[in-house]
Design an enzyme around this catalytic site. Structure first.
Site, PDB file in Angstrom:
ATOM      1  N   LYS A 126      80.919 120.712  74.767  1.00  0.00           N
ATOM      2  CA  LYS A 126      81.707 121.193  75.896  1.00  0.00           C
ATOM      3  C   LYS A 126      82.161 122.609  75.574  1.00  0.00           C
ATOM      4  CE  LYS A 126      83.278 119.782  79.907  1.00  0.00           C
ATOM      5  NZ  LYS A 126      82.719 118.822  80.866  1.00  0.00           N
ATOM      6  N   ASP A 166      81.456 122.724  85.182  1.00  0.00           N
ATOM      7  CA  ASP A 166      82.609 121.813  85.168  1.00  0.00           C
ATOM      8  C   ASP A 166      83.652 122.500  86.064  1.00  0.00           C
ATOM      9  OD1 ASP A 166      83.786 119.316  83.605  1.00  0.00           O
ATOM     10  OD2 ASP A 166      85.380 120.791  83.555  1.00  0.00           O
TER      11      ASP A 166
HETATM   12  P1  NDP Z   1      85.774 121.932  90.642  1.00  0.00           P
HETATM   13  O1  NDP Z   1      86.246 123.158  89.990  1.00  0.00           O
HETATM   14  O2  NDP Z   1      84.620 122.002  91.588  1.00  0.00           O
HETATM   15  O3  NDP Z   1      86.987 121.235  91.428  1.00  0.00           O
HETATM   16  C1  NDP Z   1      88.151 120.868  90.737  1.00  0.00           C
HETATM   17  C2  NDP Z   1      89.134 120.284  91.747  1.00  0.00           C
HETATM   18  O4  NDP Z   1      90.239 119.728  91.018  1.00  0.00           O
HETATM   19  C3  NDP Z   1      89.734 121.326  92.676  1.00  0.00           C
HETATM   20  O5  NDP Z   1      90.054 120.737  93.892  1.00  0.00           O
HETATM   21  C4  NDP Z   1      90.990 121.770  91.912  1.00  0.00           C
HETATM   22  O6  NDP Z   1      92.023 122.308  92.731  1.00  0.00           O
HETATM   23  C5  NDP Z   1      91.435 120.439  91.331  1.00  0.00           C
HETATM   24  N1  NDP Z   1      92.215 120.678  90.099  1.00  0.00           N
HETATM   25  C6  NDP Z   1      91.783 121.317  88.987  1.00  0.00           C
HETATM   26  N2  NDP Z   1      92.765 121.382  88.073  1.00  0.00           N
HETATM   27  C7  NDP Z   1      93.823 120.769  88.632  1.00  0.00           C
HETATM   28  C8  NDP Z   1      95.134 120.498  88.199  1.00  0.00           C
HETATM   29  N3  NDP Z   1      95.552 120.889  86.982  1.00  0.00           N
HETATM   30  N4  NDP Z   1      95.972 119.818  89.045  1.00  0.00           N
HETATM   31  C9  NDP Z   1      95.540 119.422  90.278  1.00  0.00           C
HETATM   32  N5  NDP Z   1      94.303 119.653  90.745  1.00  0.00           N
HETATM   33  C10 NDP Z   1      93.456 120.305  89.938  1.00  0.00           C
HETATM   34  O7  NDP Z   1      85.470 120.904  89.447  1.00  0.00           O
HETATM   35  P2  NDP Z   1      84.568 119.592  89.469  1.00  0.00           P
HETATM   36  O8  NDP Z   1      84.668 118.918  90.776  1.00  0.00           O
HETATM   37  O9  NDP Z   1      83.246 119.935  88.918  1.00  0.00           O
HETATM   38  O10 NDP Z   1      85.307 118.705  88.343  1.00  0.00           O
HETATM   39  C11 NDP Z   1      86.355 117.784  88.658  1.00  0.00           C
HETATM   40  C12 NDP Z   1      86.500 116.788  87.527  1.00  0.00           C
HETATM   41  O11 NDP Z   1      85.277 116.070  87.349  1.00  0.00           O
HETATM   42  C13 NDP Z   1      86.828 117.379  86.143  1.00  0.00           C
HETATM   43  O12 NDP Z   1      87.632 116.473  85.427  1.00  0.00           O
HETATM   44  C14 NDP Z   1      85.450 117.452  85.479  1.00  0.00           C
HETATM   45  O13 NDP Z   1      85.549 117.448  84.068  1.00  0.00           O
HETATM   46  C15 NDP Z   1      84.839 116.161  85.987  1.00  0.00           C
HETATM   47  N6  NDP Z   1      83.391 116.084  85.936  1.00  0.00           N
HETATM   48  C16 NDP Z   1      82.620 117.025  86.587  1.00  0.00           C
HETATM   49  C17 NDP Z   1      81.248 116.921  86.543  1.00  0.00           C
HETATM   50  C18 NDP Z   1      80.365 117.835  87.334  1.00  0.00           C
HETATM   51  O14 NDP Z   1      79.164 117.561  87.389  1.00  0.00           O
HETATM   52  N7  NDP Z   1      80.882 118.884  87.949  1.00  0.00           N
HETATM   53  C19 NDP Z   1      80.578 115.879  85.738  1.00  0.00           C
HETATM   54  C20 NDP Z   1      81.496 114.901  85.179  1.00  0.00           C
HETATM   55  C21 NDP Z   1      82.835 115.041  85.256  1.00  0.00           C
HETATM   56  P3  NDP Z   1      92.296 123.896  92.676  1.00  0.00           P
HETATM   57  O15 NDP Z   1      91.163 124.520  93.417  1.00  0.00           O
HETATM   58  O16 NDP Z   1      93.620 124.068  93.346  1.00  0.00           O
HETATM   59  O17 NDP Z   1      92.327 124.286  91.216  1.00  0.00           O
END
Ligand code: NDP
Length: 447
Positions: A126, A166
């Site tokens: 990571k 991510d």
């Molecule tokens: P994105 O950046 O596309 O979206 C993240 C989302 O989560 C946004 O809506 C963001 O809101 C919100 N968010 C982030 N940090 C916080 C916080 N501290 N408090 C509240 N809301 C928060 O990321 P992904 O959708 O790719 O990833 C989301 C999760 O899924 C993560 O945990 C990631 O590790 C996990 N994941 C992702 C994979 C992938 O293929 N992308 C694979 C496996 C797991 P805002 O815009 O306001 O920051």
């Protein structure tokens, strides 16, 4: 916890008490391993727990870049190459101001077992940066990505380490990172996944984590003769994972009643339509707006500032898809009180340990992230296979493979827990199944 695991854990805690997220993820895995460590002493003999909790390598570097005002900015860059026993390091890059070594070590540690569960040959890694993409122009994002890759390219390669996206790293960032890599090494190699279709990406990769989590939840629900039809579903987040989770839930006949971002939650008691979801995707992916703007434009949607979804309405299923530790014990109590029968983690470690325990004790089907969200990295593995063959598969073929992998991850998690006499505990099953393959490979490979 088994005595051997307890000793190793206490040493880690003494050595790095500030690495809270990392310690939390180690604790959860170690607790699950008790029946395996009781049944076989070889893991202690080969000092597997001491070895598997120390990354094989950590790279930390400075990322200097120039902003639109011509001023020099400096961020920190990291890559944690955790374990390569079963394949090249594989795992995403996170760009978020909260990024630090503890968070990347927790994510890398989880990734080892997740990748193992997919049955594809991928080790765990990571990386990322404390860079905040919010409010930056496209050119600033490009300058940052290019500077980040100038250093990272020394440490990655198609057979060494293959990063992906991510939080804060989507198609745009992967494009800029890959463009810089290609310039420096003068080779079009499969060194990143989540690429655009224009230069070697796979169909269904953007959808894979969200779709995969829904496929996993469908398998869990089937064991109780339930499905998504007409059920209220709460989703947190509105990024990549949340968007495609919502898309799949709607097509399965479920009602998506919430989505969120770090500012607050939108609530739609009738369930979001495909049209509203399209609006959200354009707002988030193209206009880079805030989720609150949906309530301004769509009549049956209200916005609740500063709130997470979990206590806002009644729902049968909760799919946390934003970030770590976003669903706590109080949320879990409210979910159970409101009739929730299934929680499946799209995000990594979104549920706090006391909340997980409460949900499982209250007979809620609980899909841990390392199993439930493995579809993203599995499809990244399929992207690597297509790149190696210099072929691109049709969407249906990739989706079918994704579904098959998620069914297999579900079966492995369920049956492994049952092998040790424990029913309906996917946490225990996923941890043991993921760990056993990697640990046995480490023993086979020698010290
Ligand atoms: P994105 O950046 O596309 O979206 C993240 C989302 O989560 C946004 O809506 C963001 O809101 C919100 N968010 C982030 N940090 C916080 C916080 N501290 N408090 C509240 N809301 C928060 O990321 P992904 O959708 O790719 O990833 C989301 C999760 O899924 C993560 O945990 C990631 O590790 C996990 N994941 C992702 C994979 C992938 O293929 N992308 C694979 C496996 C797991 P805002 O815009 O306001 O920051």
């Amino acid at each position: 916890m088994h005595k051997y695991a307890q000793g190793v854990y206490e040493n880690l805690e003494k050595e790095m008490p500030w690495q809270k997220e990392f310690l939390q993820s180690v604790f959860e895995v170690f607790e699950s391993l008790r029946p395996l460590l009781n049944s076989d002493t070889k893991y202690e003999k080969y000092r597997i727990l001491e070895r598997i909790t120390v990354p094989e390598r950590i790279i930390m570097f400075q990322v200097p870049w120039v902003d639109d005002k011509g001023e020099i900015q400096v961020n920190r860059g990291y890559r944690v190459q955790f374990n390569s026993a079963i394949g090249p390091y594989k795992g995403g890059l996170r760009f978020h101001p909260s990024v630090n070594l503890s968070i990347l070590k927790f994510l890398g540690f989880e990734q080892i077992f997740k990748n193992s569960l997919t049955t594809l040959p991928m080790g765990g890694g990571k990386g990322g940066s404390n860079f905040d993409p919010k409010g930056k122009s496209d050119i600033e994002i490009m300058h940052f990505c290019q500077s980040f890759m100038r250093e990272l390219q020394n440490h990655i390669g198609p057979d060494t380490d293959v990063p992906a996206g991510d939080i804060g790293v989507g198609g745009r960032e992967i494009g800029y990172l890959f463009g810089m890599y290609k310039k420096i090494v003068n080779a079009h190699q499969s060194v990143l996944t989540g690429k655009s279709l224009n230069f070697g990406g796979s169909l269904i990769r953007p959808e894979a984590t969200g779709y995969g989590n829904v496929y996993f939840a469908i398998e869990m629900l089937k064991t109780r003769r339930e499905d998504f039809d007409n059920r209220n579903v709460m989703i947190s987040g509105s990024g990549n994972v949340a968007q495609y989770t919502a898309e799949k839930i709607i097509s399965e006949g479920g009602k998506v009643i919430t989505m969120s971002d770090s500012g607050g939650t939108i609530l739609c008691k009738d369930g979001l339509t495909h049209e509203t979801l399209e609006f959200i995707m354009d707002l988030k992916n193209v206009k880079r707006g805030r989720i609150s703007e949906v309530a301004d434009k769509v009549s049956n949607v209200e916005y609740v500032a500063g709130q997470k979804p979990w206590q806002l309405a009644e729902a049968s299923v909760a799919l946390p898809s934003a970030t770590q530790n976003e669903l706590d014990l109080e949320d879990a109590r409210e979910l159970v009180k409101n009739g929730c029968i299934c929680v499946s983690e799209g995000a990594n470690m979104p549920t706090t340990p006391d909340a997980v325990e409460y949900l499982i004790k209250n007979n809620v089907l609980f899909g841990p992230g390392k199993a439930a969200n493995a579809g993203g990295v599995a499809t990244s593995g399929l992207e690597m296979s297509q790149n190696a063959m210099r072929l691109g598969w049709e969407a249906e073929k990739v989706d079918n493979k994704l579904r098959e992998i998620m069914c297999n991850v579900h079966t492995a998690s369920k049956e492994t827990a049952e092998e040790f006499g424990i029913k309906d505990n996917y946490v225990l099953g996923a941890n043991i199944a993921g760990f056993r393959k990697v640990a046995d490979a480490m023993i086979d490979l020698g010290v």
